[in-house]
Design an enzyme around this catalytic site. Sequence first.
Site, PDB file in Angstrom:
ATOM      1  N   GLN A  96       7.108  -7.407  -5.580  1.00  0.00           N
ATOM      2  CA  GLN A  96       7.294  -6.088  -6.475  1.00  0.00           C
ATOM      3  C   GLN A  96       6.572  -6.349  -7.769  1.00  0.00           C
ATOM      4  O   GLN A  96       6.776  -7.347  -8.627  1.00  0.00           O
ATOM      5  CB  GLN A  96       8.909  -6.101  -7.007  1.00  0.00           C
ATOM      6  CG  GLN A  96       9.100  -4.987  -7.761  1.00  0.00           C
ATOM      7  CD  GLN A  96      10.456  -4.935  -8.598  1.00  0.00           C
ATOM      8  OE1 GLN A  96      10.809  -5.930  -8.580  1.00  0.00           O
ATOM      9  NE2 GLN A  96      11.263  -3.715  -8.631  1.00  0.00           N
TER      10      GLN A  96
ATOM     11  N   TYR B 258      21.562 -10.195  -4.630  1.00  0.00           N
ATOM     12  CA  TYR B 258      20.701 -10.514  -5.928  1.00  0.00           C
ATOM     13  C   TYR B 258      20.522 -12.219  -6.050  1.00  0.00           C
ATOM     14  O   TYR B 258      21.648 -12.883  -5.799  1.00  0.00           O
ATOM     15  CB  TYR B 258      21.290 -10.076  -7.035  1.00  0.00           C
ATOM     16  CG  TYR B 258      21.332  -8.533  -7.206  1.00  0.00           C
ATOM     17  CD1 TYR B 258      20.900  -7.703  -6.224  1.00  0.00           C
ATOM     18  CD2 TYR B 258      22.347  -7.923  -8.189  1.00  0.00           C
ATOM     19  CE1 TYR B 258      20.846  -6.226  -6.195  1.00  0.00           C
ATOM     20  CE2 TYR B 258      22.355  -6.563  -8.387  1.00  0.00           C
ATOM     21  CZ  TYR B 258      21.519  -5.740  -7.302  1.00  0.00           C
ATOM     22  OH  TYR B 258      21.718  -4.342  -7.282  1.00  0.00           O
TER      23      TYR B 258
ATOM     24  N   ARG C  31      17.103 -12.101 -20.534  1.00  0.00           N
ATOM     25  CA  ARG C  31      18.324 -12.617 -21.228  1.00  0.00           C
ATOM     26  C   ARG C  31      18.194 -14.272 -20.986  1.00  0.00           C
ATOM     27  O   ARG C  31      19.139 -14.819 -21.938  1.00  0.00           O
ATOM     28  CB  ARG C  31      19.362 -12.182 -20.707  1.00  0.00           C
ATOM     29  CG  ARG C  31      19.703 -10.596 -21.239  1.00  0.00           C
ATOM     30  CD  ARG C  31      20.665  -9.938 -20.321  1.00  0.00           C
ATOM     31  NE  ARG C  31      20.180  -9.291 -19.025  1.00  0.00           N
ATOM     32  CZ  ARG C  31      20.801  -8.894 -18.010  1.00  0.00           C
ATOM     33  NH1 ARG C  31      22.284  -8.178 -18.403  1.00  0.00           N
ATOM     34  NH2 ARG C  31      20.353  -8.641 -17.129  1.00  0.00           N
TER      35      ARG C  31
ATOM     36  N   ALA D 151      13.124 -10.534  -8.319  1.00  0.00           N
ATOM     37  CA  ALA D 151      11.852 -10.138  -9.044  1.00  0.00           C
ATOM     38  C   ALA D 151      11.864 -10.046 -10.457  1.00  0.00           C
ATOM     39  O   ALA D 151      10.903 -10.002 -11.282  1.00  0.00           O
ATOM     40  CB  ALA D 151      11.093  -9.191  -8.218  1.00  0.00           C
TER      41      ALA D 151
HETATM   42  C1  UD1 Z   1      23.122  -5.781 -11.549  1.00  0.00           C
HETATM   43  C2  UD1 Z   1      23.657  -4.402 -11.344  1.00  0.00           C
HETATM   44  C3  UD1 Z   1      25.127  -4.284 -11.563  1.00  0.00           C
HETATM   45  C4  UD1 Z   1      26.025  -5.510 -11.094  1.00  0.00           C
HETATM   46  C5  UD1 Z   1      25.279  -6.634 -11.493  1.00  0.00           C
HETATM   47  C6  UD1 Z   1      26.081  -7.845 -10.578  1.00  0.00           C
HETATM   48  C7  UD1 Z   1      22.155  -2.782 -10.870  1.00  0.00           C
HETATM   49  C8  UD1 Z   1      21.304  -1.445 -11.530  1.00  0.00           C
HETATM   50  N1  UD1 Z   1      22.937  -3.212 -11.444  1.00  0.00           N
HETATM   51  O1  UD1 Z   1      23.113  -5.607 -12.994  1.00  0.00           O
HETATM   52  O2  UD1 Z   1      25.743  -3.222 -11.411  1.00  0.00           O
HETATM   53  O3  UD1 Z   1      27.086  -5.387 -11.608  1.00  0.00           O
HETATM   54  O4  UD1 Z   1      23.892  -6.781 -10.911  1.00  0.00           O
HETATM   55  O5  UD1 Z   1      25.611  -9.110 -11.335  1.00  0.00           O
HETATM   56  O6  UD1 Z   1      21.439  -3.144  -9.921  1.00  0.00           O
HETATM   57  N2  UD1 Z   1      15.594  -7.569  -9.778  1.00  0.00           N
HETATM   58  C9  UD1 Z   1      14.320  -7.344  -9.274  1.00  0.00           C
HETATM   59  N3  UD1 Z   1      13.567  -6.550  -9.848  1.00  0.00           N
HETATM   60  C10 UD1 Z   1      13.628  -5.577 -10.763  1.00  0.00           C
HETATM   61  C11 UD1 Z   1      14.971  -5.559 -11.580  1.00  0.00           C
HETATM   62  C12 UD1 Z   1      15.936  -6.620 -10.779  1.00  0.00           C
HETATM   63  O7  UD1 Z   1      13.995  -7.934  -8.388  1.00  0.00           O
HETATM   64  O8  UD1 Z   1      12.919  -4.742 -11.099  1.00  0.00           O
HETATM   65  C13 UD1 Z   1      16.595  -8.533  -9.333  1.00  0.00           C
HETATM   66  C14 UD1 Z   1      16.748  -9.491 -10.413  1.00  0.00           C
HETATM   67  O9  UD1 Z   1      16.013 -10.400 -10.116  1.00  0.00           O
HETATM   68  C15 UD1 Z   1      18.092 -10.026  -9.983  1.00  0.00           C
HETATM   69  C16 UD1 Z   1      18.889  -8.845  -9.470  1.00  0.00           C
HETATM   70  O10 UD1 Z   1      17.771  -8.044  -8.964  1.00  0.00           O
HETATM   71  O11 UD1 Z   1      18.186 -11.028  -9.301  1.00  0.00           O
HETATM   72  C17 UD1 Z   1      19.726  -8.036 -10.441  1.00  0.00           C
HETATM   73  O12 UD1 Z   1      19.007  -7.726 -11.548  1.00  0.00           O
HETATM   74  P1  UD1 Z   1      19.819  -7.931 -13.105  1.00  0.00           P
HETATM   75  O13 UD1 Z   1      18.735  -7.444 -14.236  1.00  0.00           O
HETATM   76  O14 UD1 Z   1      20.256  -9.366 -13.325  1.00  0.00           O
HETATM   77  O15 UD1 Z   1      20.904  -6.600 -12.851  1.00  0.00           O
HETATM   78  P2  UD1 Z   1      22.094  -6.661 -13.688  1.00  0.00           P
HETATM   79  O16 UD1 Z   1      21.794  -6.121 -15.138  1.00  0.00           O
HETATM   80  O17 UD1 Z   1      22.868  -8.071 -13.817  1.00  0.00           O
HETATM   81 CA    CA Z   2      22.119 -10.179 -13.080  1.00  0.00          CA
END
Ligand code: UD1
Ligand code: CA
Length: 467
Positions: free
Chosen positions: A74, A101, A16, A11
């Site tokens: 979400q 993820y 970036r 979501a």
């Molecule tokens: C996240 C992890 C980090 C890990 C990394 C691996 C957390 C807080 N951090 O960081 O520890 O090393 O991934 O790649 O989890 N997403 C949602 N809803 C939101 C936010 C994010 O669905 O509100 C989803 C995004 O679409 C994405 C995934 O969760 O697929 C990860 O989110 P992202 O913002 O990329 O996290 P990172 O900063 O990469």
């Molecule tokens: Ca990520």
Amino acid sequence: MGEFSAVILAAGEGTRMKSNTPKVLHKICGYPMLHYVINCARGAGADEIVVVVGRGAEEVKKAFENENVKFVLQPEQKGTGHALMQAEEEVKGSKYIMVLYGDMPLIKPETLKNLFNFHIENQPAATVLTCEFDNPYGYGRIIKKEGRVVAIREEKDAKKEEKLIKEINSGIYCFETQKVFSALKNVKNENRQGEYYLTDVVEIFNNEGEKVLAFKIENPDEVHGINDRVQLAKARAIMQKEIVENLMKDGVTFINPESCVVDAGVKIGRDTVIYPGAVIEGKTQIGESCLILGNSVIRDSKIGNNVEILSSFVVESEIGDGVKIGPFANLRPGTRLSSHVKIGDFVEVKNSTVGEGTKIPHLSYVGDAEIGAGVNIGAGVIFVNYDGYKKHKTVVQDNAFIGCNSNLIAPLKIEEGAYVAAGSTLTKDVPGKALAIARAKQENKPGWVEKRKKIFEGGKTNGGEQA
Ligand code: UD1
Ligand code: CA
């Protein structure tokens, strides 16, 4: 029945990427990155797959509407912990959940199976899939004590000494379902990003005396996350290398493997040779012993055996055995060539069938045609298929001969074995074995050049025959 449900978080804003397209729909080797994550979860044996969508939810749902996955929304992107909470209703019936993820498409089903088995054997509240990275920048760091994971610290919140830790959080976890949802209720958003981090459940579990374990894997490529275009290109390079290497193991020669673009799911037969710069995309299948020269683009096409494609475009087409194409031909959607057809340079074919052994060797446009076997289409023949309102069909039966530079104005039928004189513009059907000539008769004017010379060079300003 069943062992675990998978929840894929997809979501996020994807800020970036700096893109109008939701991050998880960016393609790698022909498919959106989320496609690979879904396939992997399925391959690992997930009973049910729930995808949490938010940014571009409608677009994402549409792209995967036929994939037998459930979607939950979400509405606001408040972090990975908040994202997982949205899936509670859908998965609370499963004893275990695996969380993935949507931005890590290189993970392998075998790895997820091993993670799950480890989790079942050791029965912690959570298992985190981890890996050692030479450059862990940007990833959450695994903080351990006596073999257990006590916390995961995000890059932005990490202290100097925590940033030195090389073991990172992949973003893949196994949880005991009921325990993770109750821990999530205690997650707060007091961090640099103001988000509810899923990773904070690790500390909560530790405070409750629950154990959290790490399942560390060796291959960093598998857990390469994609947050920006540089990481997207790196993921593509890793996947591309694997696709091409598998084809080489199956007997395909690549002269320069790094220079080619080959989508996941492309099939190529043994002894086919692919030259540098070939682009082979979509659901393409290529047979055995073919030759594909550089700058060819082959997309969603089926190519037989012993086919030569020389620096040409072949899109949504079917090509029989022993066909030779190019150099510089353009085969557009709906082209179907029987075996041993020859399509030469600067020939464009669209929505047409061409029978066995027929030759279209130079500079022609063939649109909406049905051409039989053994036909010869001379240089520069144009199938005039469009009247400004509608497209019309041309039929050329077996063994007909179409002289150079003819215009075949559709609808038109040229029957078996007929001849069309070069330079004809045909509007009427031609019966079998007849000769059709449709051009102005030639007239020769003897001495014309000398007469003209006198007019312009002999001092006269007018009179005499007009040039
Ligand atoms: C996240 C992890 C980090 C890990 C990394 C691996 C957390 C807080 N951090 O960081 O520890 O090393 O991934 O790649 O989890 N997403 C949602 N809803 C939101 C936010 C994010 O669905 O509100 C989803 C995004 O679409 C994405 C995934 O969760 O697929 C990860 O989110 P992202 O913002 O990329 O996290 P990172 O900063 O990469
Ligand atoms: Ca990520």
